[in-house]
Design a protein around this motif. Sequence first.
Motif, PDB file in Angstrom:
ATOM      1  N   ALA A 189      13.131  -1.018   1.929  1.00  0.00           N
ATOM      2  CA  ALA A 189      13.283  -0.350   0.964  1.00  0.00           C
ATOM      3  C   ALA A 189      12.632   1.006   0.973  1.00  0.00           C
ATOM      4  O   ALA A 189      13.191   2.339   0.707  1.00  0.00           O
ATOM      5  N   ASN A 208      14.700   3.205   2.969  1.00  0.00           N
ATOM      6  CA  ASN A 208      15.298   4.098   1.937  1.00  0.00           C
ATOM      7  C   ASN A 208      15.449   4.791   1.165  1.00  0.00           C
ATOM      8  O   ASN A 208      15.995   5.910   1.141  1.00  0.00           O
ATOM      9  N   ASP A 209      14.371   4.598   0.783  1.00  0.00           N
ATOM     10  CA  ASP A 209      14.188   5.973  -0.318  1.00  0.00           C
ATOM     11  C   ASP A 209      13.541   7.331  -0.265  1.00  0.00           C
ATOM     12  O   ASP A 209      13.462   8.048  -0.470  1.00  0.00           O
ATOM     13  N   PHE A 230      24.337   3.249   4.461  1.00  0.00           N
ATOM     14  CA  PHE A 230      22.500   3.035   3.911  1.00  0.00           C
ATOM     15  C   PHE A 230      21.993   3.575   3.038  1.00  0.00           C
ATOM     16  O   PHE A 230      23.139   4.041   2.223  1.00  0.00           O
ATOM     17  N   ASP A 231      21.648   2.460   2.113  1.00  0.00           N
ATOM     18  CA  ASP A 231      20.767   2.539   0.581  1.00  0.00           C
ATOM     19  C   ASP A 231      20.563   3.946   0.272  1.00  0.00           C
ATOM     20  O   ASP A 231      20.808   4.831  -0.756  1.00  0.00           O
ATOM     21  N   GLY A 232      19.875   4.789   1.179  1.00  0.00           N
ATOM     22  CA  GLY A 232      19.183   5.864   1.051  1.00  0.00           C
ATOM     23  C   GLY A 232      20.115   6.879   1.498  1.00  0.00           C
ATOM     24  O   GLY A 232      19.930   7.506   0.270  1.00  0.00           O
ATOM     25  N   ILE A 277      23.507   6.262  -0.382  1.00  0.00           N
ATOM     26  CA  ILE A 277      23.718   6.300  -1.635  1.00  0.00           C
ATOM     27  C   ILE A 277      23.164   6.526  -2.482  1.00  0.00           C
ATOM     28  O   ILE A 277      23.563   7.076  -3.792  1.00  0.00           O
ATOM     29  N   LYS A 278      21.386   6.918  -2.740  1.00  0.00           N
ATOM     30  CA  LYS A 278      20.488   6.631  -4.131  1.00  0.00           C
ATOM     31  C   LYS A 278      20.704   9.135  -3.352  1.00  0.00           C
ATOM     32  O   LYS A 278      20.937   8.855  -4.558  1.00  0.00           O
ATOM     33  N   TYR A 302      31.298  -3.930   4.580  1.00  0.00           N
ATOM     34  CA  TYR A 302      31.009  -2.739   4.644  1.00  0.00           C
ATOM     35  C   TYR A 302      32.268  -1.876   4.014  1.00  0.00           C
ATOM     36  O   TYR A 302      31.302  -0.610   3.104  1.00  0.00           O
ATOM     37  N   ALA A 351      31.305  -0.216   0.103  1.00  0.00           N
ATOM     38  CA  ALA A 351      30.250   1.589  -0.038  1.00  0.00           C
ATOM     39  C   ALA A 351      31.594   2.980   0.184  1.00  0.00           C
ATOM     40  O   ALA A 351      30.925   3.547  -0.754  1.00  0.00           O
ATOM     41  N   HIS A 387      31.090   4.952  -2.912  1.00  0.00           N
ATOM     42  CA  HIS A 387      31.165   6.405  -3.103  1.00  0.00           C
ATOM     43  C   HIS A 387      30.792   7.593  -2.450  1.00  0.00           C
ATOM     44  O   HIS A 387      30.111   8.839  -2.648  1.00  0.00           O
TER      45      HIS A 387
END
Length: 618
Positions: free
Chosen positions: A317, A320-321, A347-349, A351-352, A377, A380, A383
């Motif tokens: 987490a 990813n931030d 990766f969530d990063g 997407i963020k 997958y 995703a 996005h």
Amino acid sequence: MDRPTCNICGGSVFGDTRGEKDSAFLQPNVRCEGCGSLERHRLIFEVLRLRGLLSGNRRILHLAPEECLATLFRSRFGGGYLCADIDPGRFPFAVTRLDLCSDLGTLAPASFDIVLHNHVLEHVACDYRAVAAGLHRLVKPGGLHVFTIAFMQGGESEAERTARLGQWDHMRIFSPEDLQETLGSELPLPADYDATRLVSAERLLAINVPETAWRGFNNNAVFLIERQADGEALDIPTPAPRPASPPPRHHRPDAVLFVSANGIGQGHLTRQLAVARRLKHRPAAFLTMSYSAAIVRDLGFPVHFVPHHGLTGEAPAAWNDRLAAEIGLLLEARHATTLVYDVNFVFDGVIKALGDHSGVQAVWIRRGMWPAHHAGYLGAAAHFPIVIEPDDYAGACDGGPTVADRAKTRLVPPMLLIDPSERQDRDAARRALGLPQAATVVLLDLSRSANRDLARLHARLLDDLLARPDLHVVELQSPLTGKTAPRDPARHHRVTLHPAYAASRAFDAAIVRAGYNTFHETVAGGIPTLFVPDESADMDRQVDRARWAEGRGAALLHRVGDGEAQLSAALDRLLRPDIRAGLTAACAAIVDARGGWRNGAETLARMLEGSFDGANAE
């Protein structure tokens, strides 16, 4: 000339930097055996000495303190010397704990005469630009901010991380090509680097700073920035030209930021490079987790290496931030209005970052042949308004999860970095590789994989091929691994070559995996090939590609589980001139049936510079 001497301890014995044998990061004859100093430490010491800054009542902040300098500073400045690090326990002397991401505010602005840090900014797990600016604010007017950083020079198992990436905990590695737009957006950096502006060439040699470190931004380039006093000009050698005010944003070309993973591989990164090198009107920059990031720089593009959390040890987490923040910094620095992503898993990063920059056009390059368990997958794609699928010659046998989702994609022809017509002719390629013109030459490239079964088969094949006295064998080596001695200096050639396809006409035959890029290179180039697919669980369905080509007489196939007799028979067939001629002809028929070779990278480049409106490009 007198023997070089360490100006810190007076020693004259120098050894290699620490690292594994054959590491690309192992530097010969630069580490002082007396105090452990490297060339950058001796250069910093010399500059401070020449400026008369090694005496007097001074306050110095030294981050991640090297013992060779810390011992000297402590003896000369006593209580005025503060050495600090986020992990004091790793030092054999007293060090104050300081987390640059949270503790800079505890230090008073303009309170140090010198702030010094070597290879620190690439390790901070937060906005490196904010940290750099915060450190600069700690310098008194007229004081010095002195530092070095890690630049992209190349970076897998934990032992190899230290040898190849330099250290296991790098958060990023900087690119010289866009230094002004990234770190230079916070600090007044010089436009170029020449150590002889700081110290004479004769003195650099005398203190064993090798000429390879003198010019151009490199890992030992010393940045020496004087803090500006109110109303005074900075005294910086060769300042980078800066306009009085930033140019209007619409005058700056909208860049494309390419983001990829890939670990020890190059497939996703190479596909992105194929598109980037065909852009005519938009600049390109890269952020990648691939250890092969240096190939991007070699092709002339700015690239930032951000390792996966498996390398840094961060919690997913938090990583990813940080990934989202790193992407955001580059989008801003490069004025990138398009992000092109090429990895199956998003990766969530990423997407963020897209959520934080809603005006950025998001493009996902997603090739087919996925294993069935990657179906999850696909979600995703929500996005990415634009999903590009490079066609696959063997697409008719694709039974993976992307097939049912294909209506949402824009199909383009297969993508390759190098068009078949761009390759060197046979004689020129052999001269460049030092291969005899009349010999039979086989390319063997199975070992550059995480699949240990393939590595073992590679060794078995090498034994068999070198047992045949009429053959020459070429093995491709990663630039990260350094050079390894050939088994037979006369007939065994280990080469570092990228893009290797440019020299592929030198090979009479190839024994390779059936990954997307390699498969299409061999078929489009008519290279007689024995495919040995990587059948690891998370790989694309290479065996289906290889079966498809074998069924059309365009390639031979050997699977890892096949027996010794089948392997010997496959090699015997590959080495027969009539079989090779038939394979080449069958490859040509496949390309001709599709109307000749067309590169989907060119198609996507034109889309990025024009419009994505309209039907599929294929």
